[in-house]
Design a protein around this motif. Structure first.
Motif, mmCIF file in Angstrom:
data_model
loop_
_atom_site.group_PDB
_atom_site.id
_atom_site.type_symbol
_atom_site.label_atom_id
_atom_site.label_comp_id
_atom_site.label_asym_id
_atom_site.label_seq_id
_atom_site.Cartn_x
_atom_site.Cartn_y
_atom_site.Cartn_z
ATOM 1 N N SER A 106 98.786 58.177 26.298
ATOM 2 C CA SER A 106 97.688 59.108 26.096
ATOM 3 C C SER A 106 96.425 58.322 25.777
ATOM 4 C CB SER A 106 97.998 60.078 24.945
ATOM 5 O OG SER A 106 98.049 59.388 23.708
ATOM 6 N N ARG A 107 95.299 59.021 25.751
ATOM 7 C CA ARG A 107 94.033 58.347 25.458
ATOM 8 C C ARG A 107 94.073 57.691 24.086
ATOM 9 N NH1 ARG A 107 88.949 59.399 23.151
ATOM 10 N NH2 ARG A 107 87.262 58.301 24.242
ATOM 11 N N ASP A 108 94.531 58.423 23.063
ATOM 12 C CA ASP A 108 94.548 57.871 21.716
ATOM 13 C C ASP A 108 95.551 56.727 21.572
ATOM 14 O OD1 ASP A 108 92.573 59.542 20.879
ATOM 15 O OD2 ASP A 108 93.876 60.939 19.808
ATOM 16 N N ARG A 109 96.529 56.679 22.458
ATOM 17 C CA ARG A 109 97.524 55.611 22.401
ATOM 18 C C ARG A 109 97.179 54.443 23.320
ATOM 19 N NH1 ARG A 109 102.522 57.115 19.962
ATOM 20 N NH2 ARG A 109 102.469 59.268 19.205
ATOM 21 N N GLY A 110 95.965 54.463 23.877
ATOM 22 C CA GLY A 110 95.482 53.300 24.616
ATOM 23 C C GLY A 110 95.735 53.316 26.103
ATOM 24 N N LEU A 111 95.865 54.499 26.708
ATOM 25 C CA LEU A 111 96.138 54.569 28.141
ATOM 26 C C LEU A 111 95.026 53.923 28.962
ATOM 27 C CD1 LEU A 111 97.874 55.529 30.480
ATOM 28 C CD2 LEU A 111 96.776 57.778 30.316
ATOM 29 N N GLU A 112 93.784 54.133 28.547
ATOM 30 C CA GLU A 112 92.665 53.537 29.273
ATOM 31 C C GLU A 112 92.742 52.012 29.253
ATOM 32 O OE1 GLU A 112 87.748 53.678 29.236
ATOM 33 O OE2 GLU A 112 88.925 54.937 27.867
ATOM 34 N N ALA A 113 93.100 51.445 28.101
ATOM 35 C CA ALA A 113 93.213 49.986 27.995
ATOM 36 C C ALA A 113 94.360 49.461 28.857
ATOM 37 C CB ALA A 113 93.419 49.586 26.539
ATOM 38 N N LEU A 114 95.471 50.178 28.903
ATOM 39 C CA LEU A 114 96.593 49.753 29.741
ATOM 40 C C LEU A 114 96.187 49.722 31.209
ATOM 41 C CD1 LEU A 114 99.588 51.732 28.166
ATOM 42 C CD2 LEU A 114 99.161 49.279 27.994
ATOM 43 N N CYS A 115 95.461 50.759 31.637
ATOM 44 C CA CYS A 115 94.994 50.789 33.025
ATOM 45 C C CYS A 115 94.059 49.618 33.318
ATOM 46 C CB CYS A 115 94.290 52.107 33.311
ATOM 47 S SG CYS A 115 95.378 53.559 33.346
ATOM 48 N N ALA A 116 93.208 49.284 32.362
ATOM 49 C CA ALA A 116 92.232 48.213 32.564
ATOM 50 C C ALA A 116 92.915 46.857 32.713
ATOM 51 C CB ALA A 116 91.238 48.190 31.411
ATOM 52 N N ILE A 117 93.892 46.564 31.855
ATOM 53 C CA ILE A 117 94.529 45.248 31.962
ATOM 54 C C ILE A 117 95.463 45.193 33.179
ATOM 55 C CG2 ILE A 117 94.361 44.784 29.498
ATOM 56 C CD1 ILE A 117 97.350 45.330 29.272
ATOM 57 N N ALA A 118 95.979 46.350 33.604
ATOM 58 C CA ALA A 118 96.818 46.370 34.796
ATOM 59 C C ALA A 118 96.007 46.060 36.043
ATOM 60 C CB ALA A 118 97.489 47.731 34.941
ATOM 61 N N ASP A 119 94.705 46.336 35.980
ATOM 62 C CA ASP A 119 93.831 46.175 37.144
ATOM 63 C C ASP A 119 93.166 44.801 37.195
ATOM 64 O OD1 ASP A 119 92.940 47.346 39.496
ATOM 65 O OD2 ASP A 119 91.063 48.019 38.606
ATOM 66 N N ILE A 120 93.587 43.893 36.312
ATOM 67 C CA ILE A 120 93.018 42.544 36.311
ATOM 68 C C ILE A 120 93.433 41.820 37.591
ATOM 69 C CG2 ILE A 120 93.086 40.277 35.174
ATOM 70 C CD1 ILE A 120 93.507 41.741 32.539
ATOM 71 N N PRO A 121 92.477 41.297 38.351
ATOM 72 C CA PRO A 121 92.836 40.602 39.597
ATOM 73 C C PRO A 121 93.560 39.286 39.315
ATOM 74 C CG PRO A 121 90.475 40.437 39.161
ATOM 75 C CD PRO A 121 91.030 41.373 38.137
ATOM 76 N N GLU A 122 94.495 38.954 40.191
ATOM 77 C CA GLU A 122 95.245 37.694 40.116
ATOM 78 C C GLU A 122 95.990 37.536 38.786
ATOM 79 O OE1 GLU A 122 92.664 34.470 41.034
ATOM 80 O OE2 GLU A 122 92.053 35.274 42.959
ATOM 81 N N ARG A 123 96.433 38.626 38.224
ATOM 82 C CA ARG A 123 97.235 38.571 36.997
ATOM 83 C C ARG A 123 98.569 37.908 37.318
ATOM 84 N NH1 ARG A 123 100.462 42.828 35.522
ATOM 85 N NH2 ARG A 123 99.212 44.235 36.797
ATOM 86 N N THR A 124 99.025 37.012 36.431
ATOM 87 C CA THR A 124 100.249 36.243 36.685
ATOM 88 C C THR A 124 101.451 36.762 35.901
ATOM 89 O OG1 THR A 124 99.653 34.667 34.951
ATOM 90 C CG2 THR A 124 98.941 34.155 37.211
ATOM 91 N N TRP A 125 101.289 37.867 35.203
ATOM 92 C CA TRP A 125 102.401 38.408 34.420
ATOM 93 C C TRP A 125 102.597 39.886 34.752
ATOM 94 C CZ3 TRP A 125 100.048 42.138 31.397
ATOM 95 C CH2 TRP A 125 98.690 41.935 31.089
ATOM 96 N N GLU A 126 103.775 40.390 34.497
ATOM 97 C CA GLU A 126 104.109 41.775 34.819
ATOM 98 C C GLU A 126 103.766 42.705 33.655
ATOM 99 O OE1 GLU A 126 108.072 42.388 36.658
ATOM 100 O OE2 GLU A 126 108.296 40.215 36.367
ATOM 101 N N LEU A 127 103.445 43.938 33.977
ATOM 102 C CA LEU A 127 103.207 44.975 32.983
ATOM 103 C C LEU A 127 104.206 46.099 33.211
ATOM 104 C CD1 LEU A 127 101.612 46.268 30.679
ATOM 105 C CD2 LEU A 127 99.998 47.157 32.377
ATOM 106 N N VAL A 128 105.037 46.343 32.205
ATOM 107 C CA VAL A 128 106.073 47.372 32.276
ATOM 108 C C VAL A 128 105.774 48.428 31.218
ATOM 109 C CG1 VAL A 128 108.549 47.861 32.161
ATOM 110 C CG2 VAL A 128 107.749 45.633 32.975
ATOM 111 N N THR A 129 105.935 49.706 31.568
ATOM 112 C CA THR A 129 105.761 50.779 30.579
ATOM 113 C C THR A 129 106.906 51.769 30.710
ATOM 114 O OG1 THR A 129 104.454 52.324 31.923
ATOM 115 C CG2 THR A 129 103.254 50.546 30.826
#
Length: 385
Positions: A202-225
Motif C-alpha cells: 500500500s502507499r503507507d507501506r512504501g508501494l511507491e518506493a518499491l516501484c521506484a527501485i524496481a524500475d532502476i535500469p541495469e539493476r543487478t539484483w532481484e526484487l521479490v515481494t
C-alpha cells in the motif's frame, strides 16, 4: 466446546498474530481453542467448525470475505452471533469494529479480552483520505471505541505505547514478535543477491518506493515481494513491473511459505512511511526478517531505532528517499560480508530478546487468570456438551 475463542471479522484465519501466535499458544498448552476469522481469497466459508488445524491445534470457522462496509455491518454481527452460540467462557476480540459487542458478551456471562493491535486514534489520524468533518468525527469515534474497550475484562496491547490508552490494572503488553524456528537457525547467511518485501502493499507501506527501485535500469539484483496489493495508487505501475519481470510477486502466501521465502533472500525491505500509527508500532516484519537471517533496509523511525539499540543489523534510510533506499540495498549486494555480519547480528538479537517465546507467558497468564488456572493444572472445566 472451547475454553478460549478468538474472533475477527477482518483478519484472515491464517493471520500470524491472531492464529499462528496467540491462538496457537493457547492450544499448545491444552486450552481448547477456537478461531472465527475470514476465509482467504478463493477459499470457501465453513458451514461448521473444522477439525483442529494440523499445525496449531486450533479449531477454525471461516466466514465469507466481504467489502469494508458489508464487513462492518454484516460480518461483525455474524462472528459475534457465532461466538455466542459456543460456550467459550473467554472471547478474545481482535477488531475495533467488534467493540460494540463487549457489553453484549459480558451480559451473556463471557470474559472478554480485547486485542489492541494498534493505537486506534493515531491510526485514524494517519488516514489521508479523511478530511474536515469526517476526519474530526472519525477521531472522536476512535476515542469512544477506546473507552468501550476499557470495559473489557482484559486488554492485550501490542506495544507499550498502545497500552497507555487503557487501565494499567487490566492491560498486558504482548509484543508482535516472531516465533523462532529451528530450521531458520540452521540456514546459511550467505544468500543470493535478492531483496524481499513481505506484507500488504500500500502507499503507507512504501508501494511507491518499491516501484521506484524496481524500475532502476541495469539493476543487478532481484526484487521479490509477497502479500496483497491495494487497489488504486501505484497498483497499475506495480502490475506493469510484475508483467515486465522487474518484480517477482509471489501473491498471498501461507505464513509458513512466506517465512520460507525469506530464507532465499539476502536483504529485507521495510519502506513504511512514518504515519502516526507506524511511528509507535512494532513492525513484526522487521523481526521476521531478522529471525530469517536477512540484513534489513528500513525507514528511519526513532522508535524502531530504540527497539534495536546496540544491534548493528539495519541500514536506516529517510522516509520516501528512493535514492537512499536503492543505495542501501546496493551496498549489501556489493558487499556480501557486510550483509552476513548484519544478518548474524539480527538473528542473534531475535534469539536472545526479540522472539514470541519471551512474551508468550504473559498472554497465557491472562487466560489462566480468567479461567481460574492453567489447563495442565486440571482447573479448566471439562468439555461441554
Amino acid at each position: 466446546m472451547f475454553d478460549v475463542l478468538h474472533v475477527s471479522s477482518a483478519h484472515p484465519w491464517t493471520d500470524v498474530r491472531v492464529h499462528q501466535r496467540e491462538a496457537a499458544s493457547a492450544a499448545a498448552i491444552g486450552y481448547r481453542t477456537g478461531l472465527i476469522a475470514v476465509a482467504r481469497q478463493g477459499e470457501r466459508r465453513d458451514p461448521h467448525w473444522t477439525v483442529p488445524d494440523e499445525q496449531t491445534g486450533v479449531s477454525v470457522r471461516r466466514i465469507t470475505r466481504r467489502p469494508r462496509l458489508r464487513r462492518i455491518l454484516v460480518s461483525s454481527l455474524q462472528v459475534i452471533t457465532l461466538a455466542l452460540r459456543t460456550s467459550a467462557p473467554v472471547v478474545h476480540l481482535h477488531d475495533p469494529e467488534l467493540l460494540w459487542a463487549v457489553p453484549v458478551l459480558r451480559l451473556a456471562g463471557r470474559k472478554v479480552v480485547y486485542d489492541a493491535h494498534e493505537d486506534l486514534p493515531d491510526q485514524v489520524r494517519g488516514k489521508e483520505y479523511l478530511r474536515g468533518g469526517r476526519r474530526t468525527a472519525a477521531i472522536v469515534l476512535a476515542h469512544v471505541l477506546v473507552r468501550v474497550a476499557c470495559g473489557s475484562d482484559r486488554v492485550i496491547a501490542a506495544t507499550p505505547v498502545v497500552a497507555r490508552r487503557f487501565p494499567a490494572r487490566k492491560t498486558t503488553v504482548v509484543r508482535n514478535l516472531p516465533r523462532v524456528r529451528a530450521h531458520d537457525l540452521g540456514t546459511e547467511l550467505a544468500r543470493a543477491p535478492r531483496a524481499v518485501y513481505l506484507g500488504s502493499h500500500s502507499r503507507d507501506r512504501g508501494l511507491e518506493a518499491l516501484c521506484a527501485i524496481a524500475d532502476i535500469p541495469e539493476r543487478t539484483w532481484e526484487l521479490v515481494t509477497a502479500g496483497p496489493v491495494e487497489h488504486g495508487g501505484h497498483r497499475a505501475a506495480f502490475d506493469e513491473l510484475v508483467r515486465a519481470g522487474a518484480i517477482d510477486h509471489r501473491g498471498v502466501l501461507h505464513p509458513t511459505d512466506a517465512r520460507n521465502l525469506l530464507l532465499e533472500c539476502r536483504v529485507g525491505l521495510l519502506p513504511l512511511r512514518p504515519t502516526p500509527a507506524y511511528r509507535t508500532s512494532i513492525p513484526t516484519k522487521l523481526f521476521e526478517y531478522m529471525a530469517a537471517g536477512l540484513a534489513v533496509v528500513a525507514t528511519d523511525v526513532p522508535f524502531w531505532r530504540e527497539l534495536l539499540a546496540g544491534v548493528d543489523c539495519v541500514t536506516w534510510v529517510p522516509a520516501d528517499d528512493v535514492t537512499a533506499l536503492a543505495e542501501a540495498v546496493g551496498r549489501y549486494m556489493d558487499d556480501p560480508d557486510l550483509a552476513v555480519a548484519h544478518a548474524g547480528a539480527g538473528r542473534d538479537a531475535v534469539v536472545e530478546t526479540l522472539r514470541w517465546e519471551i512474551d508468550e507467558p504473559a498472554l497465557l497468564a491472562v487466560y489462566a487468570d480468567l479461567l481460574g488456572g492453567a489447563p495442565l493444572d486440571g482447573l479448566v472445566a471439562p468439555p461441554r456438551s
